[in-house]
Design an enzyme around this catalytic site. Structure first.
Site, short mmCIF file in Angstrom:
data_model
loop_
_atom_site.label_atom_id
_atom_site.label_comp_id
_atom_site.label_asym_id
_atom_site.label_seq_id
_atom_site.Cartn_x
_atom_site.Cartn_y
_atom_site.Cartn_z
N THR A 185 41.48 45.76 45.91
CA THR A 185 42.05 44.64 46.67
C THR A 185 41.42 43.31 46.31
O THR A 185 42.06 42.27 46.45
CB THR A 185 41.89 44.90 48.18
OG1 THR A 185 40.50 45.09 48.48
CG2 THR A 185 42.67 46.13 48.59
N CYS A 186 40.15 43.32 45.89
CA CYS A 186 39.50 42.06 45.55
C CYS A 186 40.19 41.37 44.38
O CYS A 186 40.18 40.15 44.28
CB CYS A 186 38.04 42.29 45.20
SG CYS A 186 37.06 42.90 46.58
N PHE A 187 40.77 42.18 43.49
CA PHE A 187 41.38 41.63 42.27
C PHE A 187 42.90 41.76 42.28
O PHE A 187 43.55 41.52 41.26
CB PHE A 187 40.81 42.35 41.04
CG PHE A 187 39.31 42.34 40.99
CD1 PHE A 187 38.62 41.17 40.73
CD2 PHE A 187 38.59 43.50 41.24
CE1 PHE A 187 37.23 41.16 40.68
CE2 PHE A 187 37.20 43.50 41.21
CZ PHE A 187 36.52 42.32 40.93
#
EC number: 2.3.2.26
Length: 712
Positions: A677-679
């Site tokens: 989710t961070c990327f």
């Protein structure tokens, strides 16, 4: 009084007289020296030695001015009553000694250091300005310097609301001519630069001086009912002020129309264009003195909305400079209002050295979040969140925490907020929130969380009710504002107001000035005014009844909750009321809640691929066909699984800080997709059929599962 005290006082008095006499002698010597120079027509005196001598005399006098206020006044009044100002101006007119006088006058004008003495120094500056204006042209360099200095002084000190004869201070009738003079020069400047796209344009000094002289004049006129000036004097001011206003307004409006035309390229930004905004700010201030002028001002602003927005986009640095447009949102657009509002939000950076770590138990999400956020003493460099017994960390987890925590805050089961009857997405403080002994502390926590979500640019998918939003902006709540909050009460109040008078007076309604409500399972009554239960609602008092009912139900009953929410919001965004005033409800809800609709076409346009080929791999074609058939909730859950977001910025996928991506996973094709989710990465196995892919995607779009697969 003792003999010793008498001796000290006598000594002090004698010293004071001696200092005054010395100062008087210094000024007399200076005047005599200047007169002698003016008489010297054969240039037999060396200019350099004369210059040094005159400057030395000026500096000796200025350095002898005491720091004590009363004593300093005596010295400064000596200047006013002496012939030195006139003598120096006469010397300035002598070409041989022009620079000597220029330097000396500047020393007198720029020597003020003690703020309490500025009113007296302002009068000295006024004397020099008046004498210079009688002898030189208004474009003279020294005159401009003296005029600017006078403006700076009275901008700081203001104009005393008393006549000059009562006190040696700058008065309104002595300042007003300078304001008109500067406005005339500004008008000519606007004529010469109209439609100009070059770098030589309006004078920054002239616009600044206009503001400096206008502010103290405006302050006196605004309070004109309480001043001692004769009414005839104001009659002399009103017409010139109106003429000045309409002249400058017409020219700035025309300039902005030309600026908005195709003659000016939109990629050009000329520094002096920012002065148009400064002038408009001043004209708006003038317009508030007269109702009809204020209406005319805003009508003109509607005509140049495009240019106004363009200028704010390129030149706005501090939103407080533009508070004059907050109440007239029709002259800007959403993007401008968002820009001005977000200037009030503190910037956050990924600062590891100033990182605030939070370990959150999902089963105690709201309690743990409350404990951590209420302990914050200041906005940290960055927030770091990790869920207990989970490996995932990073921006994606932070976004997920914001989203889940805010959903819990607005969950009606927690009794802090209630959803509006006709809109389950909009929320209003629950007047029965006292069921929780810590409810006010939780409202302060809620305010902090909302402000932090704005600071971290996280859309949380909720919206505020209009009546709640208005109170945060410091505005009143009327009947029309409760239409969505309580449709039933809104309709009932409207019926009462529009009902036939005879019916109301016949006590068919059976109403008194009492409000009934339910709290903690008990039915309660509150009188809307003293002895309200004994006052029957009739055709004469029904408007008062409705107003009091609205105030009790939507303002008074939740005043503490709103106050604590505002306090928490102000802990992060200090200018909280200005923040809400800058925006409309729709603006705020779009910024905070994000877009509700999700365009698959926009989604696909902002997605890249790693390992897959968009044109040749059938899995990509299957994927988007499946997404198109999903319900709105399923699309949101897929987006959440992919990015830890359920709502998008107002620009859609284009508003994200990077594109989304689909990565080919080479593992078994019976596995579920996973994500980083961070990327914004979705890891998609190579499914062998569209049916298999759809089955797996439907599993991850279930509400209780979507948050279980996200990783770093």
């Amino acid at each position: 009084m003792s003999l010793h005290s008498i001796n000290i006082n006598n000594t002090d008095t004698n010293k004071r007289k001696r200092d005054v006499n010395i100062a008087k002698d210094q000024l007399n010597d200076l005047s005599s020296q200047i007169v002698e120079l003016c008489k010297n027509k054969d240039n037999s005196v060396e200019p350099r030695s004369v210059s040094d001598h005159i400057q030395s005399m000026v500096m000796n006098f200025l350095s002898s001015i005491p720091n004590d206020f009363d004593r300093a006044i005596e010295h400064l009044e000596l200047i006013i009553s002496s012939s030195v100002p006139k003598d120096l101006v006469m010397l300035y007119l002598n070409q041989n000694y022009r620079m000597i006088a220029y330097t000396s006058i500047r020393e007198f004008i720029s020597s003020f250091k003690n703020d309490p003495l500025k009113p007296i120094y302002a009068f000295i500056a006024l004397k020099f300005c008046q004498i210079l204006r009688e002898n030189v042209k208004t474009d003279d360099g020294l005159y401009r310097i003296c005029r600017s200095s006078l403006g700076a002084m009275i901008e700081f000190t203001g104009i005393p609301r008393c006549k000059y004869e009562q006190k040696k201070l700058v008065s309104l009738n002595s300042v007003f001519p300078f304001l008109m003079e500067i406005s005339a020069e500004l008008s000519l400047d606007l004529d010469s630069t109209m439609g100009t796209s070059g770098f030589e344009g309006l004078s920054f000094t002239l616009v600044r001086d206009f503001r400096a002289f206008l502010l103290p004049v405006w302050n006196v006129l605004w309070l004109m009912d309480n001043v001692t000036y004769e009414e005839k004097f104001f009659e002399k001011i009103d017409l010139p002020m109106c003429e000045m206003f309409y002249d400058l307004l017409a020219k700035v409006t025309l300039s902005l129309r030309l600026l908005d035309s195709k003659k000016v390229k939109k990629d050009i930004v000329v520094p002096w264009w920012s002065l148009y905004l400064d002038i408009l700010n001043d004209l708006q201030s003038i317009s508030k003195l007269y109702i009809y002028m204020e209406d005319d001002f805003w009508q003109n602003m509607k005509q140049v909305k495009g240019s106004l927005c363009y200028l704010i986009t390129n030149f706005a640095e501090k939103s407080e400079h533009y508070e004059w447009i907050f109440e007239h949102k029709e002259v800007t657009n959403f993007y401008i209002r968002r820009q001005l509002a977000m200037m009030m939000v503190p910037e956050v950076e990924d600062n590891v050295e100033d990182q605030y770590n939070m370990l959150i138990d999902r089963s105690k999400l709201i309690v743990d979040s409350f404990d951590y956020i209420t302990k914050l003493k200041y906005l940290p460099g960055s927030l770091f969140v990790q869920f207990k017994e989970e490996q995932a960390i990073g921006p994606g987890v932070l976004r997920e925490w914001f989203l889940l925590a805010c959903q819990e805050i607005f969950n009606p089961n927690n009794a802090l907020f209630v959803a509006c009857a006709d809109d389950n997405r909009s929320f209003f403080p629950n007047q029965a929130s006292e069921v929780n002994p810590l409810h006010l502390e939780y409202f302060q926590f809620s305010g902090r969380m909302i402000a932090l979500a704005l600071a971290y640019d996280v859309q949380i998918g909720v919206a505020f009710d209009r009546a709640f939003f208005l109170q945060l902006a410091g505005n009143d709540v009327s009947l029309e504002e409760i239409r969505d909050t309580d449709p039933l009460l809104y309709r009932s109040c409207n019926e009462i107001l529009h009902m036939d008078a005879e019916t109301v007076d016949g006590d068919m309604l059976g109403l008194t000035f009492v409000c009934e409500f339910e709290s903690l399972g008990l039915r309660r009554e509150i009188e809307l005014c003293p002895n309200g239960k004994d006052i029957v609602v009739d055709s004469k008092n029904r408007e008062t009844y409705v107003d009091l009912l609205i105030q009790q139900r939507f303002v008074t009953s939740i005043a503490d909750q709103v106050a604590y929410f505002s306090k928490g919001f102000s802990d992060v965004i200090t200018r909280s009321e200005s923040f809400f005033r800058c925006l409309s409800l729709e603006d705020f809800n779009l910024i905070l809640g994000g877009r509700i609709d999700i365009s698959v076409e926009d989604w696909r346009a902002h997605t890249d691929y790693n390992g897959y080929d968009e044109e040749s791999d059938v899995q990509i074609s299957w994927f988007w066909k499946i997404v198109e058939t999903m319900s709105v909730d399923q699309k949101k859950m897929l987006l959440f699984f992919w990015t830890s977001m359920k709502s998008l910025p107002f620009e859609g996928f284009g508003g994200l800080d990077s594109k989304l991506s689909i990565h080919k996973t080479l593992g078994p094709d019976d596995h579920l997709p996973s994500s980083h989710t961070c990327f914004y990465q979705l890891c998609l196995p190579v499914y062998q059929s569209m049916t298999d892919m759809k089955d797996r995607l439907m599993i991850i779009t279930q509400g209780d599962i979507a948050s279980s697969f996200g990783t770093l």
